[in-house]
Design a protein around this motif. Sequence first.
Motif, short mmCIF file in Angstrom:
data_model
loop_
_atom_site.label_atom_id
_atom_site.label_comp_id
_atom_site.label_asym_id
_atom_site.label_seq_id
_atom_site.Cartn_x
_atom_site.Cartn_y
_atom_site.Cartn_z
N GLU A 150 0.85 -1.19 0.00
CA GLU A 150 0.00 0.00 0.00
C GLU A 150 0.88 1.24 0.00
N VAL A 151 0.83 2.00 -1.08
CA VAL A 151 1.67 3.20 -1.19
C VAL A 151 1.34 4.20 -0.09
N SER A 152 0.06 4.39 0.21
CA SER A 152 -0.33 5.37 1.22
C SER A 152 0.21 5.02 2.60
N ASP A 153 0.26 3.72 2.92
CA ASP A 153 0.83 3.31 4.21
C ASP A 153 2.32 3.65 4.28
N SER A 154 3.03 3.42 3.17
CA SER A 154 4.46 3.75 3.15
C SER A 154 4.67 5.25 3.23
N LEU A 155 3.81 6.02 2.58
CA LEU A 155 3.92 7.48 2.64
C LEU A 155 3.70 7.97 4.07
N THR A 156 2.69 7.46 4.73
CA THR A 156 2.42 7.86 6.11
C THR A 156 3.61 7.54 7.00
N ALA A 157 4.17 6.33 6.84
CA ALA A 157 5.33 5.94 7.64
C ALA A 157 6.53 6.83 7.36
N ALA A 158 6.72 7.21 6.08
CA ALA A 158 7.84 8.08 5.71
C ALA A 158 7.69 9.46 6.36
N LEU A 159 6.50 10.03 6.31
CA LEU A 159 6.27 11.35 6.90
C LEU A 159 6.45 11.30 8.41
N ASN A 160 5.98 10.24 9.04
CA ASN A 160 6.12 10.09 10.49
C ASN A 160 7.57 9.87 10.89
N GLY B 234 10.25 11.30 9.51
CA GLY B 234 11.13 12.40 9.14
C GLY B 234 11.42 12.53 7.67
N GLY B 235 10.77 11.70 6.83
CA GLY B 235 10.93 11.82 5.38
C GLY B 235 9.96 12.82 4.81
N ALA B 236 9.89 12.88 3.48
CA ALA B 236 9.01 13.85 2.82
C ALA B 236 8.51 13.27 1.51
N LEU B 237 7.36 13.78 1.07
CA LEU B 237 6.84 13.44 -0.25
C LEU B 237 7.48 14.37 -1.25
N ALA B 238 8.21 13.81 -2.22
CA ALA B 238 8.87 14.63 -3.24
C ALA B 238 7.94 14.88 -4.41
N SER B 239 7.24 13.85 -4.89
CA SER B 239 6.32 14.03 -6.01
C SER B 239 5.46 12.79 -6.15
N THR B 240 4.36 12.94 -6.88
CA THR B 240 3.49 11.83 -7.20
C THR B 240 2.84 12.08 -8.56
N PRO B 241 2.75 11.06 -9.41
CA PRO B 241 2.09 11.23 -10.71
C PRO B 241 0.57 11.18 -10.59
N ASP B 242 0.05 10.87 -9.40
CA ASP B 242 -1.39 10.70 -9.23
C ASP B 242 -2.10 11.98 -8.85
N THR C 267 -6.18 5.77 -0.20
CA THR C 267 -5.70 4.45 -0.59
C THR C 267 -5.63 4.28 -2.10
N THR C 268 -5.92 5.37 -2.86
CA THR C 268 -5.92 5.25 -4.32
C THR C 268 -4.57 5.54 -4.94
N ARG C 269 -3.66 6.05 -4.15
CA ARG C 269 -2.33 6.39 -4.67
C ARG C 269 -1.59 5.12 -5.09
N ARG C 270 -1.02 5.12 -6.30
CA ARG C 270 -0.34 3.93 -6.80
C ARG C 270 1.18 4.11 -6.85
N GLU C 271 1.64 5.33 -6.69
CA GLU C 271 3.08 5.58 -6.78
C GLU C 271 3.39 6.91 -6.11
N ALA C 272 4.52 6.97 -5.42
CA ALA C 272 4.94 8.22 -4.79
C ALA C 272 6.46 8.23 -4.67
N THR C 273 7.06 9.36 -5.00
CA THR C 273 8.50 9.53 -4.83
C THR C 273 8.74 10.20 -3.48
N LEU C 274 9.58 9.56 -2.68
CA LEU C 274 9.83 10.00 -1.31
C LEU C 274 11.28 10.43 -1.14
N ARG C 275 11.50 11.25 -0.11
CA ARG C 275 12.86 11.66 0.27
C ARG C 275 13.07 11.21 1.70
#
Length: 260
Positions: free
Chosen positions: A212-222, A224-232, A240-248
């Motif tokens: 699940e991309v959204s679960d990974s994004l939430t964990a990254a933000l919690n 200390g990471g960041a969302l860099a970009s998303t094509p969605d 839960t509809t996000r299929r891809e996200a670039t993280l830092r």
Amino acid sequence: MDSQSVAGAPCWVTLLSRDMSASQAFYGNVLGWTYRPAGLGDDFCVALADGLPVAGIGALASSLQVAVAWTPYFAVADVDEAAARIRERGATVAVGPLAFHSGRAALATDPDGAAFGIWEGSVRSDWTVGRGSAPAWLELRTRDTSDAARFYSQVLGWAPEAEGGLTLAHKDDHAVLRQNEHVVAKIRGGAEQAVADPQMRPRWHVYFRVPEVSDSLTAALNGGGALASTPDGPASPGETTRREATLRDPDGALFTVTSR
């Protein structure tokens, strides 16, 4: 299995971190990884996904003032010959070749500045990009697709599109590397060397598959990471509809999580 049998193919990915313990915790939460020693001392470990090796994480020497980034390694039959081909084509061998317990490696940058490694020695037969625990795929963001394709083909022995083996097929605006007809990497142009945004500079980029991309994004933000970009398009971390996200990650290393 030795590197000669899969020469030219991606065979590993590694992150050199400024704080290895913090990186282990971050990627453990974001990607579900566990870890084991790599047999190279306390400054390097192997990340495991479902008990299978997926990547390496090492400690970056404090004296090295370089950007933290994910780096792919490509198998070669002879690391000295490959290093010579890199230098002959106007690129740089920054580190090595160095000897390790199971082979020899060198770290290089291509003519546009994208970092990559070459490896001669034992390779894992159960690690193939796009399959099992390995990354979903690799992508080179570069200035000119044709120039980059020519460089890597000459250095790593990639062949024109054909049946079987390791082949590079040119499309309208990108190129696709296949290993036995299985896509393992892509090359896309349009990157710029002088821009401040690291997302726009030439570099190799790693995609990791997650449930699940959204679960990974939430964990990254919690973590200390960041969302860099998303094509969605814009989306909240809870969607839960996000299929891809670039993280830092907290050190600035870019990577993409995908459910594709």
